[in-house]
Design an enzyme around this catalytic site. Structure first.
Site, short mmCIF file in Angstrom:
data_model
loop_
_atom_site.label_atom_id
_atom_site.label_comp_id
_atom_site.label_asym_id
_atom_site.label_seq_id
_atom_site.Cartn_x
_atom_site.Cartn_y
_atom_site.Cartn_z
N LYS A 29 40.59 41.86 43.02
CA LYS A 29 39.43 41.41 42.28
C LYS A 29 38.94 42.09 41.12
O LYS A 29 38.86 43.40 41.35
CB LYS A 29 38.34 41.38 43.52
CG LYS A 29 37.06 40.78 42.74
CD LYS A 29 35.93 40.33 43.85
CE LYS A 29 35.23 41.44 44.08
NZ LYS A 29 33.79 40.78 45.05
C1 5RP Z 1 30.23 44.05 45.68
C2 5RP Z 1 31.18 42.92 45.45
C3 5RP Z 1 30.71 41.48 45.32
O1 5RP Z 1 31.50 40.72 46.51
C4 5RP Z 1 31.19 41.12 43.96
O2 5RP Z 1 30.82 41.66 42.97
C5 5RP Z 1 31.20 39.51 43.80
O3 5RP Z 1 29.95 39.26 43.70
P1 5RP Z 1 29.29 38.81 42.20
O4 5RP Z 1 30.06 37.42 41.56
O5 5RP Z 1 27.92 38.69 42.53
O6 5RP Z 1 29.68 39.91 41.36
O7 5RP Z 1 32.25 43.39 45.62
O8 5RP Z 1 30.63 45.22 45.60
#
Ligand code: 5RP
Length: 298
Positions: free
Chosen positions: A203
């Site tokens: 991610k």
């Molecule tokens: C927190 C995360 C969150 O899951 C990620 O940031 C996704 O959420 P958003 O779309 O609100 O950024 O990994 O550390």
């Protein structure tokens, strides 16, 4: 006991039909074991190869984030529209019905709160508990360039080893510290390090310049985080650009659950991710759904 006399003597071995041996469509994942592929298929839709992950794990360092104060009230209605839910085991056991049969991506690292140095995380879940919870993947934060860079990378490699032992993929989450520049050069570095060291998928964040070089140089699927709440059309544009430039979907939180009507927004995000619908069209759909739902008093 089965009656031997009723066994048929004629057989059809379909000798003219070669057995199919389809490659697994997910980028860089063909050599994984069956269990890993099966779990990844609970995250990435087998038809499109993409995913709409709903991220609600923010409380693990932020506490009751806006929109997540009552997960039972605000998040459960979104579950039918998510391919996968990313959450902590606390929320999973306390609030998510076990009848939810799609993939769970379990937050597996943690430690410091927002009040402390965030990169100082540890592995926060025992692999046996992850197996008990029947999760589809484990998510771990990796702080490339952060104060505890090596420790966070070691958390990931340890989980990758444990994950391979039991067939559970690891999602490497590239965390960007406040003082770090969020650009393609940095995210290429961070995503590639995660992939090289064994994460099954990564991610990261969308950047408007050079995002396609991040997806091109990462040999496993990339999903984007949504980030801070932005106007709906902008969020849909970001999701659209990301998938058009090689992302395998989104792991979106605040731009869904902090939206005026999260049920409408998540359906619009699905259209962009799974059907390549233009963001403007998805936005119109979102407004229509919002109006319909208002009229119905929902
Ligand atoms: C927190 C995360 C969150 O899951 C990620 O940031 C996704 O959420 P958003 O779309 O609100 O950024 O990994 O550390």
């Amino acid at each position: 006991m089965a009656d031997k006399d009723s066994l048929q003597e004629t057989h059809n071995f379909y000798l003219d039909i070669p057995m199919e041996n389809e490659p697994f469509r997910l980028r860089g994942s063909n050599s994984l074991d069956w269990g890993m592929k099966n779990r990844l298929s609970k995250i990435f839709c087998p038809e499109t190869g993409r995913t709409v992950m709903l991220a609600i794990d923010h409380g693990y360092f932020l506490g009751p984030t806006t929109g997540l104060e009552r997960v039972d009230v605000t998040i459960l209605p979104l579950l039918p529209y998510a391919d996968t839910l990313m959450c902590t085991r606390g929320i999973l056991r306390s609030t998510i019905p076990p009848t939810f049969t799609k993939g769970i991506v379990l937050r597996a690292s943690g430690g410091p709160s927002i009040l402390k140095e965030l990169s100082n995380e540890e592995i926060a879940v025992d692999i046996e508990d992850a197996i008990r919870l029947n999760v589809a993947a484990l998510a771990v934060q990796v702080f490339v360039g952060g104060e505890y860079e090596t420790k966070s990378i070691h958390n990931m490699t340890r989980l990758v080893d444990l994950g391979h032992r039991y067939g559970i993929p690891v999602l490497g989450v590239t965390a960007v510290g406040k003082e770090m520049v969020r650009d393609a050069k940095y995210l290429r570095l961070a995503t590639r390090i995660c992939a090289e060291l064994g994460a099954s998928y990564i991610k990261t964040y969308y950047v408007s310049e050079g995002f396609e070089t991040i997806t091109a140089s990462c040999p496993v699927p990339i999903v984007i985080a949504g980030g801070k709440k932005i106007p709906k059309l902008e969020a849909l544009r970001m999701a659209y650009q990301a998938v058009q430039q090689g992302a395998a979907g989104v792991d979106m939180g605040r731009n869904i659950f902090q939206s005026e009507d999260p049920v409408a927004m998540i359906q619009a995000v699905r259209k962009v991710v799974h059907e390549d619908i233009k963001p403007e069209e998805a936005y119109e759909l979102c407004l229509t759904l919002e109006n319909e739902r208002k009229r119905e008093g929902r």
